[in-house]
Design a protein around this motif. Structure first.
Motif, PDB file in Angstrom:
ATOM      1  N   SER A   1      19.338  21.004 -10.551  1.00  0.00           N
ATOM      2  CA  SER A   1      19.212  22.315 -11.196  1.00  0.00           C
ATOM      3  C   SER A   1      17.750  22.686 -11.379  1.00  0.00           C
ATOM      4  O   SER A   1      17.384  23.860 -11.300  1.00  0.00           O
ATOM      5  CB  SER A   1      19.914  22.306 -12.557  1.00  0.00           C
TER       6      SER A   1
ATOM      7  N   MET B   1      28.425  27.127 -10.896  1.00  0.00           N
ATOM      8  CA  MET B   1      27.234  26.350 -11.259  1.00  0.00           C
ATOM      9  C   MET B   1      27.018  25.262 -10.207  1.00  0.00           C
ATOM     10  O   MET B   1      27.920  24.459  -9.927  1.00  0.00           O
ATOM     11  CB  MET B   1      27.387  25.745 -12.647  1.00  0.00           C
TER      12      MET B   1
ATOM     13  N   SER C   1      22.604  29.472  -8.027  1.00  0.00           N
ATOM     14  CA  SER C   1      23.453  28.310  -8.277  1.00  0.00           C
ATOM     15  C   SER C   1      23.205  27.682  -9.645  1.00  0.00           C
ATOM     16  O   SER C   1      23.837  26.688  -9.972  1.00  0.00           O
ATOM     17  CB  SER C   1      23.252  27.252  -7.187  1.00  0.00           C
TER      18      SER C   1
ATOM     19  N   SER D   1      32.562  31.419 -13.553  1.00  0.00           N
ATOM     20  CA  SER D   1      31.172  30.975 -13.469  1.00  0.00           C
ATOM     21  C   SER D   1      30.999  29.918 -12.393  1.00  0.00           C
ATOM     22  O   SER D   1      31.722  28.916 -12.374  1.00  0.00           O
ATOM     23  CB  SER D   1      30.724  30.385 -14.801  1.00  0.00           C
TER      24      SER D   1
ATOM     25  N   TYR E   1      23.586  29.316 -12.793  1.00  0.00           N
ATOM     26  CA  TYR E   1      24.752  29.793 -13.538  1.00  0.00           C
ATOM     27  C   TYR E   1      24.976  31.222 -13.092  1.00  0.00           C
ATOM     28  O   TYR E   1      24.213  32.121 -13.431  1.00  0.00           O
ATOM     29  CB  TYR E   1      24.503  29.735 -15.054  1.00  0.00           C
ATOM     30  N   GLU E   2      25.998  31.415 -12.287  1.00  0.00           N
ATOM     31  CA  GLU E   2      26.241  32.732 -11.702  1.00  0.00           C
ATOM     32  C   GLU E   2      27.653  33.190 -12.044  1.00  0.00           C
ATOM     33  O   GLU E   2      28.630  32.533 -11.688  1.00  0.00           O
ATOM     34  CB  GLU E   2      26.073  32.643 -10.176  1.00  0.00           C
ATOM     35  N   LYS E   3      27.763  34.306 -12.766  1.00  0.00           N
ATOM     36  CA  LYS E   3      29.071  34.908 -13.068  1.00  0.00           C
ATOM     37  C   LYS E   3      29.503  35.712 -11.855  1.00  0.00           C
ATOM     38  O   LYS E   3      28.740  36.523 -11.336  1.00  0.00           O
ATOM     39  CB  LYS E   3      28.989  35.851 -14.266  1.00  0.00           C
TER      40      LYS E   3
ATOM     41  N   GLU F   1      27.745  21.355 -10.689  1.00  0.00           N
ATOM     42  CA  GLU F   1      29.089  20.783 -10.605  1.00  0.00           C
ATOM     43  C   GLU F   1      29.427  20.280  -9.200  1.00  0.00           C
ATOM     44  O   GLU F   1      30.469  19.680  -8.979  1.00  0.00           O
ATOM     45  CB  GLU F   1      30.118  21.827 -11.048  1.00  0.00           C
TER      46      GLU F   1
ATOM     47  N   SER G   1      34.984  24.153 -11.274  1.00  0.00           N
ATOM     48  CA  SER G   1      34.566  23.779 -12.627  1.00  0.00           C
ATOM     49  C   SER G   1      34.419  22.273 -12.693  1.00  0.00           C
ATOM     50  O   SER G   1      34.854  21.554 -11.788  1.00  0.00           O
ATOM     51  CB  SER G   1      35.590  24.248 -13.669  1.00  0.00           C
TER      52      SER G   1
END
Length: 190
Positions: free
Chosen positions: A133, A115, A144, A113, A146-148, A118, A177
Motif C-alpha cells: 500500500s 482495496m 488500489s 470498496s 481504497y476505491e469506492k 486484500e 473483501s
C-alpha cells in the motif's frame, strides 16, 4: 414387514406384535436394492478411472474475466519497476515492484470498496506476497489504496508487490473483501 424405497435406499418397517409396544421399528439399509434378475457387478479400478478422469481445475489467465463476491476482475498486464513516484516523492523497491494492472467491475447492487491490500501474490514455491500500500501511495492513479466503486462501474487499478528480483510470480489471488474466498488468476507465461 413392509419395504419402501426412498432415494435409492430401502427402508424396512416391521410392526411389533404381541404384548410389547405397537410402534413400528424403522431400519435404513446402507445399499440400494439389487435387481431381481441380476446383481450389479462392481466396476474395476480402471473402469472407474476412465469414468471419472481427474482433471486439474483450470485457472484463468491474464485477460480472462473472473469473479469473487461483488467484483469481476480482469488482470490486463504486468509491469516491473525499480522505483515508483515522481521526481520529488518516490519509493524504491527492496527488490523490484511488480505492478499488476487489473480492471475491477462492481457486479453487485450497491457501492463496494476495492482495496489492493486484500490481494495476494504467489510464486512457484507457494510463498505468499502482500501488496504494498505504501508503494501504491506513490504511484499516480494506482486506484488500489481504497476505491469506492458504484454498481455497474469499473476502475482500472494497479496493485503493487515488492518482490525479490529473481522471483517469478505464478498467480494472484483476487478478493472483493478480506473475508471472501478469492479467485486465482495465473500469471505464468507473462
Amino acid at each position: 414387514m413392509l419395504v419402501f424405497v426412498f432415494g435409492g435406499c430401502a427402508v424396512l418397517i416391521a410392526a411389533a406384535t404381541g404384548g410389547g409396544s405397537s410402534a413400528p421399528t424403522t431400519v435404513v439399509a446402507d445399499r440400494e436394492p439389487a435387481d431381481e434378475d441380476q446383481a450389479p457387478e462392481p466396476e474395476s479400478d480402471a473402469a472407474q478411472a476412465e469414468a471419472k478422469p481427474e482433471a486439474k481445475p483450470k485457472i484463468a489467465g491474464i485477460g480472462s474475466r473472473v469473479r469473487d463476491g461483488k467484483f469481476e476482475f480482469t488482470v490486463t498486464r504486468l509491469e516491473k519497476r525499480d522505483r515508483v513516484g515522481g521526481e520529488f516523492l518516490s519509493k524504491d523497491a527492496q527488490g523490484v515492484f511488480l505492478l499488476v494492472h487489473v480492471k475491477v467491475t462492481n457486479i453487485g447492487d450497491e457501492s463496494e470498496s476495492f482495496m489492493g491490500a486484500e490481494q495476494k501474490l504467489f510464486d512457484a514455491k507457494g510463498r505468499e506476497f502482500e501488496a504494498s500500500s505504501e508503494a501504491a501511495f506513490y504511484l499516480d492513479d494506482s486506484k488500489s489504496l481504497y476505491e469506492k466503486i458504484n454498481p455497474g462501474n469499473s476502475v482500472d487499478g494497479v496493485v503493487l508487490f515488492d518482490i525479490p528480483k529473481n522471483v517469478k510470480p505464478v498467480s494472484i489471488e483476487l478478493h472483493d473483501s478480506i473475508f471472501s474466498d478469492g479467485v486465482k488468476v495465473s500469471l505464468a507465461g507473462s
